[in-house]
Write an enzyme that holds these catalytic residues in place. Structure first.
Site, mmCIF file in Angstrom:
data_model
loop_
_atom_site.group_PDB
_atom_site.id
_atom_site.type_symbol
_atom_site.label_atom_id
_atom_site.label_comp_id
_atom_site.label_asym_id
_atom_site.label_seq_id
_atom_site.Cartn_x
_atom_site.Cartn_y
_atom_site.Cartn_z
ATOM 1 N N VAL A 3 1.085 -1.206 -0.034
ATOM 2 C CA VAL A 3 0.150 -0.288 0.083
ATOM 3 C C VAL A 3 0.570 1.369 -0.006
ATOM 4 C CG1 VAL A 3 -1.643 0.697 0.824
ATOM 5 C CG2 VAL A 3 -1.511 -1.140 2.028
ATOM 6 N N LEU A 195 -5.138 2.246 0.508
ATOM 7 C CA LEU A 195 -3.993 2.631 -0.138
ATOM 8 C C LEU A 195 -2.794 1.642 0.703
ATOM 9 C CD1 LEU A 195 -1.800 4.448 -2.000
ATOM 10 C CD2 LEU A 195 -2.454 6.149 -0.441
ATOM 11 N N SER A 196 -1.434 1.588 0.195
ATOM 12 C CA SER A 196 -0.192 0.937 0.427
ATOM 13 C C SER A 196 -0.547 0.124 1.953
ATOM 14 C CB SER A 196 -0.273 2.716 1.017
ATOM 15 O OG SER A 196 1.725 1.843 1.316
ATOM 16 N N ALA A 197 0.201 0.211 2.961
ATOM 17 C CA ALA A 197 -0.058 -0.643 4.135
ATOM 18 C C ALA A 197 -1.912 -0.709 4.076
ATOM 19 C CB ALA A 197 0.344 -0.062 5.536
#
Length: 523
Positions: A3, A195-197
């Site tokens: 993420v 997103l991302s993480a």
């Protein structure tokens, strides 16, 4: 790994999904898309150090601090913190956005921020509140904080936090339950994105709770349950894990033992220049979820979208996309947005919110959120819609009449394109070899649009498909593949091709601008 670094959870070296520092929003879009290597390396080192400091485990008494938020959006919807949503074993904070006058039975979207971000950042930049106003759904925006992780990353890499019934995953489920009570949510239309993480956690949640989420979107994130420890996170973000599709799918099936299906529909978003969460993650996600669905990895269709984006979709037995991979040429680590007033625009640029394409809009269409809008009594959706390619650039449409309609509205890929008075229309000036989705709705005398028909997809003939068979060295030299750490990956799709040498030979097929897929034996 997972993420966008919005500093989402994919971090370099030993840290989970932490992103390099984003370029200021005032810099040109082309500059913002690719992170400077030196800056990325420095941030990677600092991030790794921060994430390995002691005290990264949350205490039950500390919840992420509330962020200052406006009470209302311009459209009149409410964005606010919700407390008392459950035992909250993952020590998260819950924020919600609901459009004004949201009726019962509306869908729900859970949107997870990236590392170093907050719920407020995602509310202001991601575009999901705008889409909620347009299509009529509520949004839950979970927030983590430094008490859980030094960079405020969701812990997609921690088995005590990312598994069914425990930690952060359980806290998010409690938020879904609370939001369902607040908004009267349609429990069959609950979705998760991140997103991302946050993308890594979204992938984990899809595997943990396939009985809760009808669909998901992973933006610059890793496959579901790629890592169960912090030490494994960096490898997930940066390297091909060399697992078979069956092994990836088994990670999903183990997360919710005994679940017979159906499975969530999964959208995968990836920038080809992402050096925080490498493009190979998108390929692994594709392998994982197509295998779970049992539909194979031969694309059902490919088309070009704005922002240098190539969409490749994989359909279920009923012909509906179950997995879609969106590859954005030249984009680095972040969530793709496209500010502006158009139907396919949304969001605002900022750190790890990159000007390319409104990923939320296309994800909403993929999930079918555009088909649940208001209907007009007496004006049902037209039936019998057909779409036939009559040339390389033309599609002919036809449908059955609706009593009381004075005209019809035709939608191409979710956006209105024409208002014919009859029950036939031809769409011209299209791109060859491209898939288009059409729907139609009846329009009443007062100008109100009725219910939309189901979407019919048609692909125009021709197009840019071509094949090249040669060794990996020359595939890279010709710009059809990229080189990372001595290994070669197909440009766009990120499929692993093996060592960079003149002995390993593969066939690559171009399915769109800057997008190649492995086609050994099939060209």
């Amino acid at each position: 790994m997972a993420v966008s670094p919005t500093a989402p959870t994919t971090a370099p070296a030993t840290a989970p999904a932490a992103a390099p520092a984003a370029a200021p929003a005032s810099t040109p879009a082309a500059t913002r898309r690719v992170h400077r290597p030196v800056r990325a390396a420095l941030v990677a080192l600092l991030t790794a150090a921060a994430l390995l400091l002691p005290g990264t485990t949350a205490t039950a008494a500390t919840t992420p601090a509330p962020v200052p938020i406006p009470a209302l959006t311009a459209a009149g919807g409410t964005f606010q913190q919700v407390t008392g949503f459950g035992s909250n074993p993952g020590n998260l904070a819950m924020y919600t956005y609901a459009p004004a006058g949201l009726p019962g039975g509306a869908p729900l979207v859970v949107a997870l921020h990236g590392c170093t971000q907050t719920a407020d950042d995602y509310y202001r930049h991601s575009g999901w509140p705008e889409l909620a106003d347009r299509y009529g759904f509520a949004v839950v925006l979970p927030q983590t904080g430094a008490a859980n992780n030094p960079l405020s990353c969701f812990r997609w890499f921690d088995a005590a936090q990312n598994s069914r019934g425990v930690g952060e995953a359980a806290s998010v489920l409690q938020m879904v339950t609370r939001a369902g009570a607040l908004f009267g949510t349609d429990r069959g239309r609950v979705f998760v994105t991140g997103l991302s993480a946050g993308g890594g956690m979204a992938a984990d949640l899809l595997a943990d709770y396939p009985d809760v989420f009808a669909g998901g979107a992973v933006d610059a994130g890793p496959p579901a349950h790629c890592a169960a420890t912090l030490s494994a996170a960096s490898s997930c973000q940066n390297d091909d894990q060399r697992l078979t599709p069956a092994q990836w799918a088994e990670k999903v099936r183990r997360a919710a033992p005994g679940h017979p299906g159906p499975w969530p529909r999964v959208a995968i978003w990836q920038g080809t220049a992402d050096t925080t969460v490498r493009p190979v993650n998108a390929t692994e996600l594709r392998d994982q979820w197509t295998e779970v669905w049992g539909i194979g990895r031969s694309p059902s269709g490919t088309r070009s979208l704005p922002g240098g984006t190539t969409e490749t979709h994989y359909d279920d037995a009923g012909g509906r996309p179950a997995v879609a991979l969106y590859s954005i040429a030249g984009m680095g680590h972040g969530l793709a947005v496209a500010p502006g007033p158009g139907t396919d625009n949304c969001g605002a640029t900022g750190a790890y919110f990159l000007d390319a394409i409104c990923s939320g809009y296309h994800t909403a269409l993929f999930w079918g959120l555009d088909s649940g809008g208001p209907t007009v009594p007496g004006l049902p959706a037209p039936s019998g819609l057909t779409a036939t390619a009559t040339g390389g650039d033309t599609v002919a449409l036809g449908w059955q009449p609706v009593t009381g309609a004075v005209s019809y509205r035709v939608f191409r890929d979710g956006a209105p394109v024409a208002d014919p008075t009859g029950t036939a229309w031809a769409d011209g000036g299209l791109s060859a070899g491209t898939a288009y989705g059409y729907a139609v709705a009846a329009v009443a005398a007062d100008g109100t649009t009725g219910a939309r028909s189901g979407t019919v997809t048609v692909t125009t003939p021709g197009g840019p498909a071509a094949c090249w068979t040669t060794d990996n060295y020359h595939q890279v030299a010709a710009g059809r593949a990229t080189l990372t750490g001595g290994l070669v990956y197909a440009l766009g799709s990120g499929q692993a091709m093996g060592l960079w040498n003149t002995f390993t030979v593969h066939t690559l097929r171009r399915t769109g601008p800057g997008y190649y897929v492995l086609a050994d034996g099939s060209c």
